[in-house]
Write a protein that holds these residues in place. Structure first.
Motif, short mmCIF file in Angstrom:
data_model
loop_
_atom_site.label_atom_id
_atom_site.label_comp_id
_atom_site.label_asym_id
_atom_site.label_seq_id
_atom_site.Cartn_x
_atom_site.Cartn_y
_atom_site.Cartn_z
N ASP A 54 5.77 2.62 -5.92
CA ASP A 54 4.64 3.46 -6.08
C ASP A 54 4.67 4.58 -7.29
OD1 ASP A 54 5.91 5.67 -5.06
OD2 ASP A 54 4.99 5.57 -3.20
N GLU A 109 0.94 -1.25 0.05
CA GLU A 109 0.01 -0.12 -0.18
C GLU A 109 0.84 1.32 0.11
OE1 GLU A 109 -2.66 -0.25 3.20
OE2 GLU A 109 -3.69 -1.99 2.45
N PHE A 131 -3.99 10.07 -11.53
CA PHE A 131 -5.06 9.84 -10.32
C PHE A 131 -5.82 11.15 -10.21
CE2 PHE A 131 -2.11 6.59 -9.54
CZ PHE A 131 -2.84 5.45 -9.45
N LYS A 154 -8.30 2.61 -5.84
CA LYS A 154 -8.08 3.99 -6.55
C LYS A 154 -9.31 4.18 -7.65
CE LYS A 154 -4.69 5.78 -4.27
NZ LYS A 154 -4.82 7.01 -3.65
N SER A 166 -0.16 5.43 -4.11
CA SER A 166 -0.68 4.39 -5.05
C SER A 166 0.54 3.30 -5.65
CB SER A 166 -1.59 4.63 -6.14
OG SER A 166 -2.73 5.21 -5.83
#
Length: 752
Positions: free
Chosen positions: A83, A38, A178, A349, A42
């Motif tokens: 990430d 995690e 995102f 997400k 993201s």
């Protein structure tokens, strides 16, 4: 990031945890290495390694690798998580592993899901995909959701022997942006490439997708396509969308195609009607949807925080009442949503609903794509996609978005989603998924200009539409209904803009039109029922086809019709339209309005008067009453609507301050057909000199004694005043107090 399987100090046999040694980890046979990762930025990918050599890359949770390496020694298993902020964490676990045989690995099973036929342009045998765009996206999926695919190559051929590469995709993970709340993603994901056909000749082609896995095994899928830059697509010139028609209606249709062999007019038959009695619908039309909500999702659902696309798609498809649309044929909305989420690549997400279509020097351009790809993949696995004669097709509409200047901007004029397309899909019983995005005006403060921005996205299942729209300048407002992630139905407004700033559609959210329709996915069953009405006749001087429909054979209401054109290749293009049939005799008689008091040209001396009378309309009824009061240098007015319309309305209009001189009062009644009638009266207000005093009276209530002389502290006393001339302006009163009844007033106790 944690390595969940294997645990340190445990013994595993063929993937099963046996017991704890607490000293060393022993693995006998193959095992699925599982990790959890995690990040606030993201997770982009998770790499699984053995002795620092990358063996597998996973882009979507849950992150795992089926390890069946041939080995009989001590080794180190490592997991690295990356990430989107370019941060990396790594963990390793030393193990003793003993495995002598690899697991059998099936060949990749690719399926080309785009391009595909639709009910708008198709081969009636559903063997050839007809494409007309000069620049398209090719997309493929692995039907078994295999995670060891390392590349997909797309090619085309004229003869299935000599193949020319179109493009190669080596990265299935997400590449993009995102979005802020309410969330979502925009960018690249999955296996795809673009195909530029601008220099290609019209004709038949074969396209092939070849997937290769980590072991070097390859599998291919081939589809036959026909490229037609001038397809048999009809354009309905008349009547217009939502036009009211009656009697014998003539349809005029044009096309750019030059090889049309037939044209047909057809009437859509709704399943709720009987073939012997085709029924028209009202302005509102609702269809069924499912009621899956976020409350139905289990706590460990891997996409629980970004659920809108799978839930919207599930609720839209559930409304088709077709058991074939469910995994294993068992109606279970949660199972459908889980499988759709896997096909769409949904995570916490959200879902990437867009695809990069152009790489510009300073920015990229995106358009709706990936949700439709996921639905096509889902239908293909169930065996009911466009390859099945009784399957479903998927059509995508929406806007383009560019990422210039560090923001996301709608490309004005790029929208193919509008209320006409939405309402046709709803009335034809098709499943509809809408995605909206937050829409904000740019620095110039004006909506519909290039500096507008879009933000977070949200998906809903379209449920209903109302074809009684309201024209507001260059925009048209229509009510619509939808099913949201709470499983409940809601109502919004839909507004289409058509003007210098381009064509685009918005929805009303939080009392403002700030939600732009970014994408619309329409899923249509291929064997919908259409009733033929007429064959077209070509008119050379018009370069158009004409067809007719006798609307006197059906009831009044809204109807969905379609024009089908077939070309010399046997391919069919279809365009549908909604019209309102009204063969009821038109009400052309205006309402009757009569003012009964006062008489015309009356003279009054008081400023207050009541205008009384009645209005009547025996045909369509009175829908609106209003009056206009005019005087020298001014006017005033008021109105009242009546729903349903009334056949007779008595009225009383009170005017309290007539203006000195002439006063004209006009009473107007408008009926439901738009006819209006009126009556007027003119009054002259000539105030007289008032030389008489008002008349005052006193009333004493109960209890009282001695004829009102003695009272209690709660006895009511009324002080009244009247004046027939200029009227009472105010009342002045005094209350005197004689504390010892000696006839002398206590002045300091007097009240006025």
């Amino acid at each position: 990031m944690d390595i969940l399987i294997p645990k340190e100090g445990y013994v595993y046999f063929n993937g099963r945890e046996i017991f704890s040694l607490k000293i060393v980890t022993i693995i006998i046979g193959p095992i699925t290495i599982t990790a959890n990762a995690e990040s606030t930025a993201s997770i982009e990918r998770v790499e699984f390694c053995m002795e620092n050599e990358i063996k597998h890359i996973d882009y979507y949770p849950s992150y795992h690798w089926i390890c069946d390496e041939i080995i009989s020694s001590r080794t180190t298993i490592g997991v690295r998580a990356y990430d989107y902020g370019d941060e990396m964490v790594e963990k390793e676990i030393p193990v003793w592993m003993f495995n002598r045989q690899s697991l059998p690995d099936a060949l990749p099973q690719p399926c080309i899901v785009k391009p595909s036929n639709s009910w708008v342009l198709f081969d009636p045998d559903w063997k050839t995909i007809v494409i007309c765009e000069k620049d398209i996206v090719l997309q493929a999926v692995e039907l078994n959701l295999a995670e060891d695919i390392v590349s997909t190559v797309f090619e085309y051929s004229k003869d299935k022997i000599n193949w020319i590469e179109i493009g190669r995709d080596d990265y299935p993970g997400f590449e993009g942006i995102f979005l802020p709340d309410p969330g979502g993603m925009i960018g690249d994901t999955g296996w795809s490439t673009r195909w530029d056909l601008s220099e290609m000749e019209e004709g038949f082609y074969y396209i092939r997708a070849t997937m290769t896995d980590e072991r070097g095994q390859a599998g291919s899928h081939v589809k036959k396509v026909y490229y037609d830059p001038t397809p048999p697509m009809p354009r309905i010139v008349k009547p217009s969308f939502e036009e009211t028609v009656g009697g014998i209606v003539e349809f005029m249709v044009m096309t750019e195609a030059e090889n049309i062999v037939s044209t047909k007019l057809m009437l859509f038959h709704e399943p709720i009607s009987s073939l012997s009695s085709l029924q028209g619908g009202g302005a509102w039309h609702n269809q069924s949807t499912g009621n899956l909500s976020t409350n139905d999702l289990p706590a460990d659902c891997p996409w629980r925080e970004g659920p809108c696309c799978p839930i919207a798609a599930t609720n839209a498809l559930a409304g088709q009442s077709d058991s074939r649309l469910y995994p294993f044929g068992v109606p279970n909305n949660l199972a459908m949503a889980d499988m759709l989420a896997a096909k769409m690549g949904t995570t916490n997400k959200g879902t990437n609903a867009f695809k990069k279509v152009k790489d510009m020097p300073d920015y990229d351009i995106y358009e709706p794509d990936n949700v439709g790809k996921g639905i096509n993949d889902y239908l293909a696995e169930l065996g009911i996609n466009c390859s099945n004669p009784t399957g479903y097709t998927v059509k995508v509409y929406g806007i383009q978005i560019n990422s210039s200047g560090g923001g996301l901007h709608p490309v004005l004029g790029s929208s193919t989603a509008n209320f006409e397309t939405y309402s046709r899909a709803i009335r034809e019983g098709q499943a509809v998924i809408l995605i909206w995005m937050d829409w904000k005006a740019g620095a110039d403060g004006r909506w519909g200009t290039p500096d507008d921005t879009v933000g977070g996205s949200h998906a809903i299942a379209g449920r209903g539409c109302c074809n009684n729209g309201t024209q507001r300048g260059q925009a048209t407002d229509h009510p619509m209904s939808y099913t949201d992630v709470d499983g409940q139905d809601h109502t919004f407004g839909w507004r289409d803009y058509q003007g210098a700033c381009g064509n685009f559609s918005v929805l009303q959210g939080a009392n403002t039109w700030n939600l732009i329709v970014a994408a619309m996915y329409v899923i249509c069953i291929k064997n919908a029922t259409w009733v033929p009405l007429d064959d077209g006749m070509y008119i050379p001087e018009e370069d158009a086809w004409t067809l007719t429909w006798d609307t006197t054979e059906v009831e009044d209401g809204f109807y969905t019709l379609a024009i089908e054109m077939e070309d010399s290749n046997g391919f069919i293009g279809r365009e549908s339209i909604i019209v309102e049939v009204n063969n009821t005799p038109q009400d052309e008689m205006p309402p009757v309005v009569e003012i009964s008091f006062p008489e015309n040209n009356s003279t009054v001396s008081l400023p207050h008067i009541n205008i009384t009378g009645y209005a009547s309309d025996v045909d369509s009824g009175i829908a609106l009453m209003e009056y206009v009061w005019e005087w020298e240098g001014g006017r005033a007015n008021d109105s009242k609507n009546y729903e349903p319309p009334h056949s007779e309305i008595p009225f009383k209009i009170e005017i309290f301050e007539l203006k000195e001189g002439w006063n004209k009062i006009t009473v107007i009644a408008t009926d439901a057909a738009g006819n209006y009638g009126s009556d007027s009266v003119t009054i002259f207000y000539l105030p007289q000199e008032d030389i008489t005093s008002p008349i005052t009276t006193k009333e004493v209530g109960n209890p009282n004694w001695e004829d009102g002389y003695a009272v209690t502290n709660y006895t009511p006393i009324w002080l009244n005043a009247t004046d027939d001339m200029s009227g009472v302006d105010y009342i002045y009163y005094e209350i005197w107090w004689d504390s010892n009844e000696n006839g002398i007033i206590d002045m300091d106790e007097m009240v006025t």
